[in-house]
Write an enzyme that holds these catalytic residues in place. Structure first.
Site, PDB file in Angstrom:
ATOM      1  N   LYS A 112       0.884  -1.447  -0.094  1.00  0.00           N
ATOM      2  CA  LYS A 112       0.020   0.158   0.296  1.00  0.00           C
ATOM      3  C   LYS A 112       1.001   1.185   0.131  1.00  0.00           C
ATOM      4  O   LYS A 112       0.605   2.166  -0.624  1.00  0.00           O
ATOM      5  CB  LYS A 112      -0.604   0.622   1.167  1.00  0.00           C
ATOM      6  CG  LYS A 112      -1.911  -0.994   1.404  1.00  0.00           C
ATOM      7  CD  LYS A 112      -2.839  -0.831   3.209  1.00  0.00           C
ATOM      8  CE  LYS A 112      -2.067  -1.696   3.840  1.00  0.00           C
ATOM      9  NZ  LYS A 112      -1.243  -2.702   4.297  1.00  0.00           N
ATOM     10  N   ARG A 162      -9.266   0.401   9.351  1.00  0.00           N
ATOM     11  CA  ARG A 162      -9.701  -1.062   8.928  1.00  0.00           C
ATOM     12  C   ARG A 162     -10.695  -1.474   9.861  1.00  0.00           C
ATOM     13  O   ARG A 162      -9.528  -2.930  10.634  1.00  0.00           O
ATOM     14  CB  ARG A 162      -7.686  -1.150   9.855  1.00  0.00           C
ATOM     15  CG  ARG A 162      -7.158  -0.787   9.383  1.00  0.00           C
ATOM     16  CD  ARG A 162      -5.442  -0.500  10.190  1.00  0.00           C
ATOM     17  NE  ARG A 162      -5.029  -1.293  10.360  1.00  0.00           N
ATOM     18  CZ  ARG A 162      -3.421  -0.906   9.479  1.00  0.00           C
ATOM     19  NH1 ARG A 162      -3.557   0.091   8.709  1.00  0.00           N
ATOM     20  NH2 ARG A 162      -2.020  -1.522   9.364  1.00  0.00           N
ATOM     21  N   ARG A 183      11.995  -5.513   5.284  1.00  0.00           N
ATOM     22  CA  ARG A 183      11.169  -3.920   4.293  1.00  0.00           C
ATOM     23  C   ARG A 183      12.861  -3.244   5.836  1.00  0.00           C
ATOM     24  O   ARG A 183      12.758  -3.209   6.074  1.00  0.00           O
ATOM     25  CB  ARG A 183      10.236  -3.633   4.769  1.00  0.00           C
ATOM     26  CG  ARG A 183       9.964  -2.079   4.815  1.00  0.00           C
ATOM     27  CD  ARG A 183       8.651  -1.928   5.083  1.00  0.00           C
ATOM     28  NE  ARG A 183       7.937  -2.739   6.466  1.00  0.00           N
ATOM     29  CZ  ARG A 183       6.421  -2.108   6.135  1.00  0.00           C
ATOM     30  NH1 ARG A 183       5.806  -1.953   5.637  1.00  0.00           N
ATOM     31  NH2 ARG A 183       5.885  -2.807   7.335  1.00  0.00           N
ATOM     32  N   ARG A 236      11.026  -1.247  10.610  1.00  0.00           N
ATOM     33  CA  ARG A 236      10.484  -0.745  11.520  1.00  0.00           C
ATOM     34  C   ARG A 236      10.225  -1.709  13.071  1.00  0.00           C
ATOM     35  O   ARG A 236      10.351  -2.521  12.535  1.00  0.00           O
ATOM     36  CB  ARG A 236       9.109  -1.181  10.864  1.00  0.00           C
ATOM     37  CG  ARG A 236       8.501   0.885  10.489  1.00  0.00           C
ATOM     38  CD  ARG A 236       7.366   0.356  10.005  1.00  0.00           C
ATOM     39  NE  ARG A 236       6.349  -0.089  10.486  1.00  0.00           N
ATOM     40  CZ  ARG A 236       5.368   0.146   9.755  1.00  0.00           C
ATOM     41  NH1 ARG A 236       5.459   0.208   8.203  1.00  0.00           N
ATOM     42  NH2 ARG A 236       4.014  -0.887   9.774  1.00  0.00           N
ATOM     43  N   ARG A 255       0.285  -8.922  13.525  1.00  0.00           N
ATOM     44  CA  ARG A 255      -0.784  -7.978  12.674  1.00  0.00           C
ATOM     45  C   ARG A 255      -1.192  -8.770  11.582  1.00  0.00           C
ATOM     46  O   ARG A 255      -2.585  -8.524  11.232  1.00  0.00           O
ATOM     47  CB  ARG A 255       0.674  -7.459  12.024  1.00  0.00           C
ATOM     48  CG  ARG A 255       1.481  -5.938  13.092  1.00  0.00           C
ATOM     49  CD  ARG A 255       2.335  -5.531  12.155  1.00  0.00           C
ATOM     50  NE  ARG A 255       2.027  -5.058  11.019  1.00  0.00           N
ATOM     51  CZ  ARG A 255       3.375  -4.716  10.534  1.00  0.00           C
ATOM     52  NH1 ARG A 255       4.521  -5.186  10.373  1.00  0.00           N
ATOM     53  NH2 ARG A 255       3.143  -4.134   9.308  1.00  0.00           N
TER      54      ARG A 255
HETATM   55  P1  AP5 Z   1       4.624  -1.342   1.841  1.00  0.00           P
HETATM   56  O1  AP5 Z   1       4.616  -0.617   0.505  1.00  0.00           O
HETATM   57  O2  AP5 Z   1       5.691  -0.899   2.752  1.00  0.00           O
HETATM   58  O3  AP5 Z   1       3.367  -2.268   2.907  1.00  0.00           O
HETATM   59  P2  AP5 Z   1       2.081  -1.588   2.980  1.00  0.00           P
HETATM   60  O4  AP5 Z   1       1.130  -2.150   2.478  1.00  0.00           O
HETATM   61  O5  AP5 Z   1       2.531  -0.141   3.251  1.00  0.00           O
HETATM   62  O6  AP5 Z   1       2.536  -2.792   4.463  1.00  0.00           O
HETATM   63  P3  AP5 Z   1       2.224  -1.871   6.084  1.00  0.00           P
HETATM   64  O7  AP5 Z   1       3.429  -3.127   7.047  1.00  0.00           O
HETATM   65  O8  AP5 Z   1       3.038  -0.199   5.934  1.00  0.00           O
HETATM   66  O9  AP5 Z   1       1.176  -1.910   6.126  1.00  0.00           O
HETATM   67  P4  AP5 Z   1       0.769  -2.232   7.623  1.00  0.00           P
HETATM   68  O10 AP5 Z   1      -1.160  -2.209   7.242  1.00  0.00           O
HETATM   69  O11 AP5 Z   1       1.078  -3.096   8.549  1.00  0.00           O
HETATM   70  O12 AP5 Z   1       1.096  -0.967   8.718  1.00  0.00           O
HETATM   71  P5  AP5 Z   1       0.979   0.611   8.844  1.00  0.00           P
HETATM   72  O13 AP5 Z   1       2.130   1.714   9.111  1.00  0.00           O
HETATM   73  O14 AP5 Z   1      -0.543   1.237   7.739  1.00  0.00           O
HETATM   74  O15 AP5 Z   1       5.353  -2.987   1.502  1.00  0.00           O
HETATM   75  C1  AP5 Z   1       5.990  -3.962   2.362  1.00  0.00           C
HETATM   76  C2  AP5 Z   1       7.936  -4.197   1.673  1.00  0.00           C
HETATM   77  O16 AP5 Z   1       7.186  -5.377   0.643  1.00  0.00           O
HETATM   78  C3  AP5 Z   1       8.784  -3.186   1.641  1.00  0.00           C
HETATM   79  O17 AP5 Z   1       9.717  -3.649   1.338  1.00  0.00           O
HETATM   80  C4  AP5 Z   1       8.261  -3.165   0.150  1.00  0.00           C
HETATM   81  O18 AP5 Z   1       9.423  -2.755  -0.531  1.00  0.00           O
HETATM   82  C5  AP5 Z   1       7.858  -4.464  -0.460  1.00  0.00           C
HETATM   83  N1  AP5 Z   1       7.011  -4.126  -1.878  1.00  0.00           N
HETATM   84  C6  AP5 Z   1       6.275  -3.966  -1.737  1.00  0.00           C
HETATM   85  N2  AP5 Z   1       5.890  -4.162  -3.231  1.00  0.00           N
HETATM   86  C7  AP5 Z   1       5.904  -4.797  -3.296  1.00  0.00           C
HETATM   87  C8  AP5 Z   1       6.507  -6.102  -5.065  1.00  0.00           C
HETATM   88  N3  AP5 Z   1       5.305  -5.406  -5.581  1.00  0.00           N
HETATM   89  N4  AP5 Z   1       7.017  -6.546  -4.934  1.00  0.00           N
HETATM   90  C9  AP5 Z   1       7.980  -7.075  -3.908  1.00  0.00           C
HETATM   91  N5  AP5 Z   1       8.091  -6.519  -3.233  1.00  0.00           N
HETATM   92  C10 AP5 Z   1       7.731  -5.588  -2.465  1.00  0.00           C
HETATM   93  O19 AP5 Z   1       0.341   0.460  10.623  1.00  0.00           O
HETATM   94  C11 AP5 Z   1       1.355   0.077  11.401  1.00  0.00           C
HETATM   95  C12 AP5 Z   1       0.530   0.184  12.836  1.00  0.00           C
HETATM   96  O20 AP5 Z   1      -0.565   1.217  13.393  1.00  0.00           O
HETATM   97  C13 AP5 Z   1      -0.886  -0.828  12.886  1.00  0.00           C
HETATM   98  O21 AP5 Z   1      -0.497  -2.266  13.531  1.00  0.00           O
HETATM   99  C14 AP5 Z   1      -1.395  -0.248  13.999  1.00  0.00           C
HETATM  100  O22 AP5 Z   1      -1.521  -0.526  15.116  1.00  0.00           O
HETATM  101  C15 AP5 Z   1      -1.418   1.030  13.831  1.00  0.00           C
HETATM  102  N6  AP5 Z   1      -2.780   1.695  12.824  1.00  0.00           N
HETATM  103  C16 AP5 Z   1      -2.129   2.420  11.740  1.00  0.00           C
HETATM  104  N7  AP5 Z   1      -3.535   2.725  11.040  1.00  0.00           N
HETATM  105  C17 AP5 Z   1      -4.266   2.375  11.440  1.00  0.00           C
HETATM  106  C18 AP5 Z   1      -6.110   2.045  11.757  1.00  0.00           C
HETATM  107  N8  AP5 Z   1      -7.031   2.391  10.630  1.00  0.00           N
HETATM  108  N9  AP5 Z   1      -6.816   1.812  12.806  1.00  0.00           N
HETATM  109  C19 AP5 Z   1      -5.816   0.956  13.980  1.00  0.00           C
HETATM  110  N10 AP5 Z   1      -4.664   0.941  14.213  1.00  0.00           N
HETATM  111  C20 AP5 Z   1      -4.389   2.101  13.366  1.00  0.00           C
HETATM  112 MG    MG Z   2       2.575   1.216   4.869  1.00  0.00          MG
END
Ligand code: AP5
Ligand code: MG
Ligand code: ZN
Length: 215
Positions: free
Chosen positions: A13, A88, A127, A159, A170
């Site tokens: 994402k 979410r 990552r 991270r 997660r």
């Molecule tokens: P990346 O693009 O970083 O993936 P992502 O989908 O953004 O994954 P996240 O881990 O950021 O999602 P998340 O939902 O757990 O975390 P968030 O920060 O939202 O890609 C991942 C890896 O793959 C990278 O290394 C990239 O280079 C690689 N990659 C990407 N595309 C690729 C491809 N096509 N091929 C190969 N490799 C590829 O949330 C973190 C925390 O915040 C949550 O756990 C929660 O505690 C809190 N939080 C955030 N939002 C909320 C909410 N709405 N409600 C409650 N808590 C929340």
């Molecule tokens: Mg992300």
């Protein structure tokens, strides 16, 4: 255009949203990035959120709903927005619907990036992230210079929640609390699935095909 990028942790994402935001000139709103910035700055919100984030749990709905309401009413969202990591939970989605109707900016589409669990674990464990919001992968998407962000030159970090045990948690939380939104948005006629297993550029092209309809 008013878009939400949806998908499990590690689906790509953030990687896609960074590029899409530049391509379409709409703000990238990542609740994860906003929360991490608050943790870094040691704000009250950050202190509260950190306890949940470190365990791979969701931060409480009321916190997120307030945060997203403030963000979506900022002037840069006039031309549209690209949500990443929100909503979410069902209550978050219900609240979003109300907020968007108040500001007359209903969602055009919810783009669900699909990737297998096995691939997600590989992506998250390799990552490397930057405080500017870029993310890289040691094998699949390495920066030009090891450990350094292409975009801003800052040193990359891993991270705290990208540790195997927290990754598993997660994914479990995603399956339990977030995955039901697939049916929610499918029933609302907003869901479009994209295969997220291909290369970053291939996924980008597929997402653009959908977003181009709303230009
Ligand atoms: P990346 O693009 O970083 O993936 P992502 O989908 O953004 O994954 P996240 O881990 O950021 O999602 P998340 O939902 O757990 O975390 P968030 O920060 O939202 O890609 C991942 C890896 O793959 C990278 O290394 C990239 O280079 C690689 N990659 C990407 N595309 C690729 C491809 N096509 N091929 C190969 N490799 C590829 O949330 C973190 C925390 O915040 C949550 O756990 C929660 O505690 C809190 N939080 C955030 N939002 C909320 C909410 N709405 N409600 C409650 N808590 C929340
Ligand atoms: Mg992300
Ligand atoms: Zn950077």
């Amino acid at each position: 255009m008013n878009i939400a990028l949806f998908g499990p942790p590690g689906a790509g994402k953030g990687t896609q949203a960074k590029e899409l935001s530049k391509h379409y000139n709409i703000p990238h709103i990542s609740t994860g990035d906003i929360l991490r910035a608050n943790v870094r700055d040691g704000t009250e919100l950050g202190l509260k959120a950190k306890q949940y984030m470190d365990k791979g749990e969701l931060v409480p709905d009321e916190v997120l709903i307030g945060l997203i309401r403030n963000r979506l009413t900022e002037p840069d969202c006039e031309a549209g927005y690209l949500l990443d990591g929100y909503p979410r939970t069902i209550p978050q989605a219900d609240a979003l619907k109300d907020i968007l109707s108040e500001i007359s900016k209903p969602l055009d589409s919810v783009i669900n990036i699909e990737v297998s669990d096995e691939e997600l674990v590989k992506r998250l464990s390799g990552r490397r992230s930057c405080t500017c919001g870029e993310s890289y992968h040691v094998m699949f998407n390495p920066p030009e210079k090891e450990g350094v962000c292409n975009a801003c030159g800052a040193e990359l970090y891993q991270r705290d929640d990208d540790e195997e045990e927290v990754i598993r948690q997660r994914l479990a939380v995603y399956n339990d609390k977030t995955k039901p939104l697939i049916d929610y948005y499918d029933n609302a006629g907003l869901l479009v699935n994209v295969n997220g297993a291909g290369a970053v550029d291939a996924v980008f092209a597929d997402v653009c095909k959908i977003m181009d309809q709303y230009k």
